[in-house]
Design a protein around this motif. Structure first.
Motif, PDB file in Angstrom:
ATOM      1  N   ASP A 243      92.542  40.015  23.746  1.00 25.60           N
ATOM      2  CA  ASP A 243      92.809  41.514  24.416  1.00 25.60           C
ATOM      3  C   ASP A 243      91.844  42.489  23.872  1.00 25.60           C
ATOM      4  OD1 ASP A 243      95.043  40.212  25.791  1.00 25.60           O
ATOM      5  OD2 ASP A 243      96.553  40.847  24.176  1.00 25.60           O
ATOM      6  N   GLY A 268      97.008  38.651  33.528  1.00 18.75           N
ATOM      7  CA  GLY A 268      97.044  37.497  32.970  1.00 18.75           C
ATOM      8  C   GLY A 268      97.931  37.466  31.576  1.00 18.75           C
ATOM      9  N   THR A 269      97.559  36.272  30.763  1.00 16.73           N
ATOM     10  CA  THR A 269      98.441  36.034  29.691  1.00 16.73           C
ATOM     11  C   THR A 269      97.748  36.875  28.505  1.00 16.73           C
ATOM     12  OG1 THR A 269      98.591  33.871  30.400  1.00 16.73           O
ATOM     13  CG2 THR A 269      99.095  34.286  28.040  1.00 16.73           C
ATOM     14  N   THR A 270      98.648  37.587  27.861  1.00 12.67           N
ATOM     15  CA  THR A 270      98.205  38.395  26.740  1.00 12.67           C
ATOM     16  C   THR A 270      98.287  37.633  25.273  1.00 12.67           C
ATOM     17  OG1 THR A 270     100.314  39.503  26.626  1.00 12.67           O
ATOM     18  CG2 THR A 270      98.667  40.591  28.019  1.00 12.67           C
ATOM     19  N   ASP A 271      97.959  38.134  24.421  1.00 15.85           N
ATOM     20  CA  ASP A 271      98.086  37.760  22.870  1.00 15.85           C
ATOM     21  C   ASP A 271      97.514  36.453  22.714  1.00 15.85           C
ATOM     22  OD1 ASP A 271      99.758  40.022  22.154  1.00 15.85           O
ATOM     23  OD2 ASP A 271     101.616  39.196  22.620  1.00 15.85           O
ATOM     24  N   LEU A 272      96.381  35.954  23.479  1.00 19.49           N
ATOM     25  CA  LEU A 272      95.669  35.044  23.409  1.00 19.49           C
ATOM     26  C   LEU A 272      94.487  35.075  22.235  1.00 19.49           C
ATOM     27  CD1 LEU A 272      95.252  34.007  26.865  1.00 19.49           C
ATOM     28  CD2 LEU A 272      96.884  33.221  25.336  1.00 19.49           C
ATOM     29  N   THR A 306      93.150  36.258  32.405  1.00 20.77           N
ATOM     30  CA  THR A 306      93.218  35.475  31.335  1.00 20.77           C
ATOM     31  C   THR A 306      94.236  34.470  31.229  1.00 20.77           C
ATOM     32  OG1 THR A 306      94.364  36.942  29.745  1.00 20.77           O
ATOM     33  CG2 THR A 306      92.168  36.813  29.687  1.00 20.77           C
ATOM     34  N   ARG A 307      94.003  33.096  31.005  1.00 17.71           N
ATOM     35  CA  ARG A 307      95.197  32.382  30.873  1.00 17.71           C
ATOM     36  C   ARG A 307      94.906  31.150  29.878  1.00 17.71           C
ATOM     37  NH1 ARG A 307      95.210  28.124  35.881  1.00 17.71           N
ATOM     38  NH2 ARG A 307      92.680  27.346  35.984  1.00 17.71           N
ATOM     39  N   ARG A 308      95.838  30.365  29.577  1.00 16.89           N
ATOM     40  CA  ARG A 308      95.783  29.357  28.614  1.00 16.89           C
ATOM     41  C   ARG A 308      95.953  27.939  29.377  1.00 16.89           C
ATOM     42  NH1 ARG A 308      96.863  28.551  22.857  1.00 16.89           N
ATOM     43  NH2 ARG A 308      97.760  30.789  22.907  1.00 16.89           N
ATOM     44  N   GLU A 321      93.454  22.790  23.619  1.00 16.68           N
ATOM     45  CA  GLU A 321      93.837  24.077  24.631  1.00 16.68           C
ATOM     46  C   GLU A 321      92.814  24.847  24.721  1.00 16.68           C
ATOM     47  OE1 GLU A 321      97.401  25.763  23.602  1.00 16.68           O
ATOM     48  OE2 GLU A 321      98.538  24.502  24.877  1.00 16.68           O
ATOM     49  N   ILE A 323      91.243  28.856  26.232  1.00 14.49           N
ATOM     50  CA  ILE A 323      91.538  30.070  26.911  1.00 14.49           C
ATOM     51  C   ILE A 323      90.337  30.337  27.880  1.00 14.49           C
ATOM     52  CG2 ILE A 323      91.600  32.582  26.183  1.00 14.49           C
ATOM     53  CD1 ILE A 323      93.577  30.812  25.156  1.00 14.49           C
ATOM     54  N   ALA A 414     100.703  45.283  29.459  1.00 15.96           N
ATOM     55  CA  ALA A 414     100.948  44.427  30.649  1.00 15.96           C
ATOM     56  C   ALA A 414      99.973  44.506  31.864  1.00 15.96           C
ATOM     57  CB  ALA A 414     102.340  44.585  31.198  1.00 15.96           C
TER      58      ALA A 414
END
Length: 419
Positions: A243, A268-272, A306-308, A321, A323, A414
């Motif tokens: 982020d 997308g996905t946060t806190d990565l 973003t995504r995992r 995994e 990112i 978000a």
């Protein structure tokens, strides 16, 4: 009488057959005994009781540790010993040397005992000479004992490619530095000549500032590239919040995007988290977003997602995994022939647009090396006239001690549009 003569004749013929059989058996036994003692027979089929071993003692061990391909030739140009690499490179086929130049060199060395060396370009096995990159090799031939010849072949293809890249890099850097330096020289002369015209001085000074900024950007990108070009991470890795990287990349392009009325949307996905060098990762993502803005027409949209994902799905690996960070624009797109070279140093899809935006042609090359040094990849999907998507895939990391809340002040909210 006739019966007795016929019987005598039959006995004579039988005795002759037994004698011939015994003679053949004796000769065969001698040959087998000689083969057991010496391991081989001469060209005439008789035993060679005085012939030396196939290889002198210790030579086989030495050849097994050499980095070069090794081929040992006998008196009749037959291959006595060859490394597996020699077969893989197509140098040996059917027990014979397949390259005429090498065979001719070996024969000359066998004749006069002189050591010889030659550089050759060969066609890779299973490829066409017109389409494939040639195999550059260095061949060295020396006598081995009194009857054998040693051929050492070193693959120099990668070294030659690196040398070509280095030459091109020096030539391109010289050209790129020459342009802003020459512009600054001319503009300084123009300022001196227009000392009594404040408006002209202000205009030329503005141009000088643009060229100075371009020169500084080029020098900085050359420094950045030199730090990552060996694809090795030279600093201790640390947890890096994705982020934060996105927020920094957006802030870097905010003014340019606002001037063109381009909306930058992050979602997308946060806190990565990633693991690596924060400065290099920020530079890589910033280059992708900056390129997307520069190559997009006004009043369009640039999206960062973003995504995992699992590394098994992306790279075929068994565990771990990744990112995934994707940057999508609605720009001019990239043709298929350009997509093959887009990550080369100083390569530009549209040189005229690069000059207008101040691009150096090093941004995507830096992205590629940063991804490689962090054990990741970068790829591109594009359609001409519709836009492009650049995707970074990097190994996932863990949040630092204290959890994501320690970064609450800089993480993205978000998913929503950000300009």
């Amino acid at each position: 009488m006739d019966v007795n003569a016929a019987a005598a004749a039959a006995c004579a013929i039988a005795g002759l057959g037994v004698g011939l059989t015994a003679s053949i058996a004796f000769r065969w036994s001698e040959r087998e005994q000689a083969r057991d003692r010496h391991g081989r027979t001469g060209r005439s089929g008789g035993p060679e009781l005085e012939q030396e071993p196939a290889l002198p003692p210790g030579v086989d061990t030495v050849l097994s540790v050499l980095r070069s391909c090794a081929i040992v030739l006998g008196e009749g140009d037959e291959v006595v010993k060859a490394s597996s690499a020699a077969y893989a490179m197509g140098l040996v086929r059917g027990g014979r040397v397949a390259v005429d130049q090498m065979l001719s060199l070996a024969r000359s060395t066998r004749r006069d005992g002189e050591i010889r060396q030659i550089e050759l370009e060969l066609t890779r096995p299973g490829t066409s000479a017109r389409t494939a990159e040639p195999l550059a090799v260095s061949v060295r031939v020396a006598p081995l004992g009194s009857r054998l010849v040693l051929v050492l072949v070193e693959d120099r293809t990668e070294r030659r490619r690196i040398e070509a890249i280095r030459r091109d890099f020096v030539a391109n850097v010289s050209h790129e530095l020459k342009t802003p330096v020459g512009a600054l020289s001319l503009l300084s002369e123009a300022v001196a000549d227009a000392s009594d015209d404040p408006e002209a001085v202000q205009r030329f000074a503005g141009r000088m500032q643009v060229e100075a900024t371009r020169l500084a950007s080029l020098v900085q990108e050359i420094i950045d590239l030199s730090r990552v070009q060996d694809d090795q991470l030279k600093v201790d890795p640390e947890p890096v919040a994705v982020d934060e990287l996105i927020a920094e990349a957006i802030d870097r392009c905010r003014q340019t995007a606002a001037a063109k009325q381009i909306v930058i949307a992050a979602g997308g996905t946060t806190d990565l988290y990633l693991v690596g060098n924060r400065g290099q990762l920020a530079a890589a993502l910033g280059n992708l977003v900056e390129n997307a803005v520069n190559y997009s027409p006004p009043r369009t949209r640039v999206a960062i997602a973003t995504r995992r994902i699992s590394s098994a799905a992306a790279l075929g690996e068994a565990d771990g995994e990744l990112i995934e960070i994707s940057v999508t624009d609605q720009g001019i797109g990239i043709s298929e022939k350009d997509r093959e070279r887009i990550f080369e140093r100083f390569y530009r899809v549209d040189p005229a647009r690069s000059r207008l935006t101040g691009g150096t042609g090093l941004g995507l090359s830096i992205v590629k090396h940063v991804a490689a040094s962090h054990r990741g990849t970068v790829s591109v999907w594009s359609v001409e006239g519709q836009g492009s998507t650049f995707t970074l895939r990097l190994p996932a990391g863990q949040a630092p001690v204290g959890g994501p809340e320690t970064h609450a002040a800089t993480t993205l909210p978000a998913p929503e549009a950000r300009s």
